[in-house]
Design an enzyme around this catalytic site. Structure first.
Site, short mmCIF file in Angstrom:
data_model
loop_
_atom_site.label_atom_id
_atom_site.label_comp_id
_atom_site.label_asym_id
_atom_site.label_seq_id
_atom_site.Cartn_x
_atom_site.Cartn_y
_atom_site.Cartn_z
N HIS A 1 0.81 -1.21 0.00
CA HIS A 1 0.00 0.00 0.00
C HIS A 1 0.84 1.26 0.00
CE1 HIS A 1 -3.81 -2.25 1.37
NE2 HIS A 1 -3.74 -2.11 0.07
N ARG B 1 -17.03 16.96 -3.58
CA ARG B 1 -17.43 16.03 -2.51
C ARG B 1 -17.58 16.86 -1.24
NH1 ARG B 1 -13.63 12.43 -5.42
NH2 ARG B 1 -14.76 10.53 -5.93
N ARG C 1 -22.19 18.09 -4.98
CA ARG C 1 -22.91 16.87 -4.63
C ARG C 1 -23.36 16.99 -3.18
NH1 ARG C 1 -19.87 11.18 -4.63
NH2 ARG C 1 -18.89 11.98 -2.74
N ASN D 1 -17.08 4.61 -9.78
CA ASN D 1 -16.47 3.86 -8.68
C ASN D 1 -17.52 2.98 -8.00
OD1 ASN D 1 -14.42 5.62 -9.32
ND2 ASN D 1 -14.79 6.96 -7.58
N ASP D 2 -18.65 3.61 -7.67
CA ASP D 2 -19.71 2.84 -7.03
C ASP D 2 -20.46 1.99 -8.05
OD1 ASP D 2 -19.62 3.20 -4.24
OD2 ASP D 2 -20.19 5.28 -4.52
C1 PEP Z 1 -18.24 7.33 -7.66
O1 PEP Z 1 -18.85 6.52 -6.95
O2 PEP Z 1 -17.77 7.07 -8.78
C2 PEP Z 1 -18.05 8.70 -7.16
C3 PEP Z 1 -17.54 9.63 -7.94
O3 PEP Z 1 -18.37 8.93 -5.86
P1 PEP Z 1 -17.39 8.54 -4.64
O4 PEP Z 1 -16.12 8.03 -5.23
O5 PEP Z 1 -17.22 9.79 -3.85
O6 PEP Z 1 -18.19 7.50 -3.95
MG MG Z 2 -19.88 7.19 -5.18
#
Ligand code: PEP
Ligand code: MG
Length: 816
Positions: free
Chosen positions: A454, A561, A597, A714-715
């Site tokens: 890491h 964010r 957001r 990402n999510d």
């Molecule tokens: C995502 O989920 O791609 C995103 C931009 O939100 P976060 O990474 O803050 O969850």
């Molecule tokens: Mg997200």
């Protein structure tokens, strides 16, 4: 003989895999690599792949192995461009490294293209067998039926002596030996009752799970059966080619041990080779990192209840420290890397550490003693594992352990501040890495550690050149010694001469120049070659990030964010406080758009001032808009602040983790209530983030009710693959998410276009130049990313026309 082509986004990776495979295939098997782009940048290039395949062309066929994503597309395009009649070419879905190694060993035996491809596809079995995991596939289909012991079969029983059993290299020597004879050879592991396996198949041998001390039964039939067994007998007598003292082959050896204290300084001009962990050149004096070992003063421990309470309090404080470290990495735009600290927080509660520690406390030990012993045991267990990736996890356990010990001792775990130069350490922990200031830490070199550690990942995120695992020789380098470090080649040079320094300086200058050229291009608006606009924005987490983002070419902020305003405090921020921060960020953007957001907290990012029920699956729990709708006052205050700033500056707002139309309507209703309260007439586009597959699939239903979509890949990837984004063991699943995620995005862009809405992407994928082209090809109009990625993404977009981007995207979608 079948030949191989290795295709990777990285030239170094392709060359490295080819080198590994050559070890197994020997001189006979032609292996060509096609990695990276013409100018050395990361990426894949169909023309380079085509040229490599032509070089490898053989009437027996060419097997092409690829890493991921666009590598497949480039290989497909390359095969379309090949000269006809040059022999068959097969693109193989095998894992790159394991597949290449297994294929090379098999090709060497003169096997057919089909057999070599099958061997490659089954290659993961070798790793899973060694780790004792479930084997995903049975032994290759060409493993012999249990008929090798016919009446005329000869039999030989061998004891396996190499320290790691019949691991990759001894097994490859076994296969190569068999290949020299006209004989059908099969192998059984008599100790573990596994097999039989084909003696010409590396993968099949691996599945036998042969460990040191096991007895194998080798049966041979055919004209040269006796000679084959003689040769195998001789190979076994020579410890299967491993070093006779039972040492493992070099690549399997644990990281170099620490040199004894007072080890001699390396001579001037010594080159210490290590693992190239983070690219770039650094020149400067040696600066030893000193992280004090927290004192454990448990001479007179309190009662078990008191010690338990001390331990729990220290773990809670360490959890806060980890949240701060995570926020720091997030602030630098490294979202995926920040998850390292989420994983560390889980280690704090890992029963493998807490269980023994609590038992020791109950038996009368002090909290510090008990925790230290439990951490040492857990780390030692990781260090004893064969898999280098798992060995790296020992450092994570120790790092988390040290944080708790420091808190027990009433301090934090921070290292002493450093003067500027190249940071040296026996081994770097993630906690130490995140504490480094890139303005002072020009480079990093460690004696131990690997590229998957890491700390190495964080060094890359921080943009600090790094060489890890440079060996015990590093430990003798005196403070202040002049050093030159090449993070691309993985070399540290100790007290190099003037001409060497000059050559490093020239390379550093060339790299800076290339970066400057990219940056100059980044001042242009984002667009494809034919002029189609694709806005390129930055993701930011604070006002401090916004200004440098503009310098990098950000045309606005596509994702603010807002969590940073809420975490790490005992009370929620007031409306005025939020207005002030939003205003500051908007001012830094100087008229460029800002997409805010709303709060994306939840059970995995708990808010200290809210009491939330613990959840079994926090990522599937009350997070994002779910939490905001459940806490209407929190949402109301945030929306009022957004509306007030929107009256002065170009702002948009979007809601995270939306899954249903009802949530969209509820969120919009909250906004309208806030608007009515304020009597606001501010213009404010309203969007939703697409992070839940359900929303992507219902985009046509949602589109009429929003102004835009912003895709959080990402999510979206984690929920599409059901693979937690911070779980390193599942990284492979997330790498395989591209095609299905693109399919979901295509559904959103189609629905948006039909309703006259626009789509942006603000997940990590937007910042990968090749993926950015695919997204543009799907009709995405705005890409938002960590600011450092903007120049390369703009350059990649400028390089391709919309029609070509659309075609590439089409090819990257799942096959229909
Ligand atoms: C995502 O989920 O791609 C995103 C931009 O939100 P976060 O990474 O803050 O969850
Ligand atoms: Mg997200």
């Amino acid at each position: 003989m079948v030949s191989l082509v290795i295709v990777s986004h990285s030239g170094a990776l392709a060359d490295g895999v080819a080198e590994l495979a050559r070890e197994m295939g020997g001189e006979e098997v032609a292996i060509e690599s096609a990695g990276g782009m013409e100018d050395g940048a990361i990426g894949t290039d169909a023309e380079r792949v085509r040229a490599a395949v032509e070089r490898a062309r053989s009437p027996d066929g060419v097997l092409v192995l690829m890493d991921l994503g666009s590598a497949l597309m480039s290989a497909e395009m390359a095969t379309e461009m090949l000269e006809p009649d040059g022999g068959p070419v097969v693109l193989c879905g095998a894992p790159l490294v394991e597949g290449a190694v297994a294929a090379a060993a098999r090709a060497r035996t003169g096997a057919s293209l089909d057999e070599v491809a099958r061997e490659a596809r089954g290659a993961l079995a070798m790793k899973t067998a060694q780790l004792g995991e479930e084997t995903p596939e049975a032994a290759p289909a060409d493993a012999p039926a249990d008929d090798g012991g016919g009446a005329d079969a000869l039999e030989l029983r061998l004891h396996v002596t190499p320290r790691l059993g019949l691991h990759a290299r001894p097994a490859a020597r076994f296969v190569a030996t068999v290949a020299d004879f006209d004989a059908r050879v099969e192998v059984r592991n008599a100790t573990r009752s596994t097999g039989p396996a084909d003696g010409r198949s590396l993968t099949a041998l691996a599945v036998l799970g042969v460990r040191q001390g096991d007895e194998i039964v080798v049966r041979a039939q055919g004209e040269q059966a006796a000679a084959a067994l003689d040769a195998l007998d001789a190979l076994a007598a020579a410890n299967f080619g491993d070093e006779p003292d039972g040492e493992a082959a070099a690549e399997d050896r644990p990281a170099p041990a620490e040199a004894p204290a007072g080890s001699a300084p390396p001579a001037s001009g010594t080159q210490l080779p290590g693992v190239a962990a983070s690219g770039g050149i650094a020149i400067g004096p040696a600066r030893w990192l000193h992280t004090p070992e927290p004192a454990v003063d448990d001479e007179q421990p309190g009662s078990p209840a008191e010690e338990r309470a001390r331990l729990d309090a220290a773990r809670a404080a360490a959890r806060q420290d980890l949240e701060t470290a995570r926020a720091e990495v997030l602030r630098r735009g490294a979202v995926a890397e920040a998850e390292i600290f989420t994983a560390h927080a889980l280690l704090l509660d890992d029963a493998a550490v807490t269980g023994p520690a609590v038992r020791m406390v109950e038996d009368g030990a002090g909290a510090g003693q008990a925790w230290r012993a439990a951490v040492q045991d857990a780390a030692a267990a990781f260090r004893a594992l064969d898999d280098p990736y798992m060995r790296e996890r020992a450092v994570d356990v120790e790092d988390v352990g040290r944080r708790v010990l420091a808190r027990l001792a009433g301090t934090d775990a921070a290292a002493a501040p450093l003067d500027a130069g190249i940071v040296l350490a026996p081994e770097l922990t993630p906690g130490e890495a995140v504490g480094l200031d890139p303005a002072q830490a020009w480079g990093i070199a460690t004696a131990r550690g690997g590229a998957t550690g890491h700390a190495a990942i964080l060094a890359r995120a921080l943009g600090i050149p790094a060489v890890v695992g440079a060996g015990a020789g590093l430990l003798g380098i005196p403070e202040g010694t002049p050093l030159a470090l090449d993070g691309d080649a993985g070399i540290l040079e100790v007290d190099p001469g003037e001409d060497v320094i000059a050559s490093y300086e020239a390379r550093r200058e060339a790299a800076v120049e290339a970066g400057r050229a990219l940056l100059a291009g980044a001042a242009e608006p984002g667009a494809l070659r034919d002029g189609r606009r694709v806005e390129v924005f930055a993701n930011v987490g604070s006002a401090a990030d916004a200004r440098p983002a503009v310098t990098q070419g950000a045309e606005g902020v596509g994702l603010l964010r807002t969590e940073f305003l809420f975490l790490d405090r005992d009370t929620p921020p007031s409306e005025d406080e939020q207005v002030e921060v939003l205003r500051e960020i908007a001012e830094a953007l100087d008229g460029r758009p800002l997409i805010v957001r709303t709060l994306d907290a939840g059970a995995d990012k708990p808010l200290p001032f809210l009491s939330q029920q613990p959840e079994d699956n926090p990522f599937l729990g009350r997070r994002g808009i779910r939490l905001s709708l459940a806490e209407p006052e929190l949402l109301r205050t945030q929306l009022r602040a957004v509306l007030r700033v929107a009256a002065e500056r170009p702002l948009k707002v979007m809601f995270p983790m939306v899954a249903t139309l009802e949530e969209v309507r509820a969120a919009r209703a909250a906004l309208e209530r806030a608007r009515a309260e304020l009597g606001s007439e501010a213009e404010l586009d309203v969007g939703v983030m697409v992070e839940v597959p359900a929303l992507a699939l219902q985009a046509a239903l949602i589109a009429p009710e929003v102004d835009f979509f912003s895709i959080g890949t990402n999510d979206l990837a984690q929920y599409t693959m059901a693979a937690e984004r911070g779980n390193a063991a599942l990284a492979g699943l997330l790498e395989d998410s591209l095609a299905p995620v693109l399919a979901l995005i295509a559904n959103v862009t189609a629905a948006a276009e039909a309703h006259g809405r626009w789509v942006g992407v603000c997940g990590e994928l937007a910042g990968e130049p090749e993926a950015a082209v695919l997204l543009a090809g799907l009709g995405v109009r705005e890409l938002s990313m960590a600011a450092g990625r903007i120049p390369a993404v703009k350059a990649a977009l400028r390089d391709v026309e919309f029609a070509a981007a659309a075609e590439r995207a089409r090819l990257a979608l799942p096959a229909r």
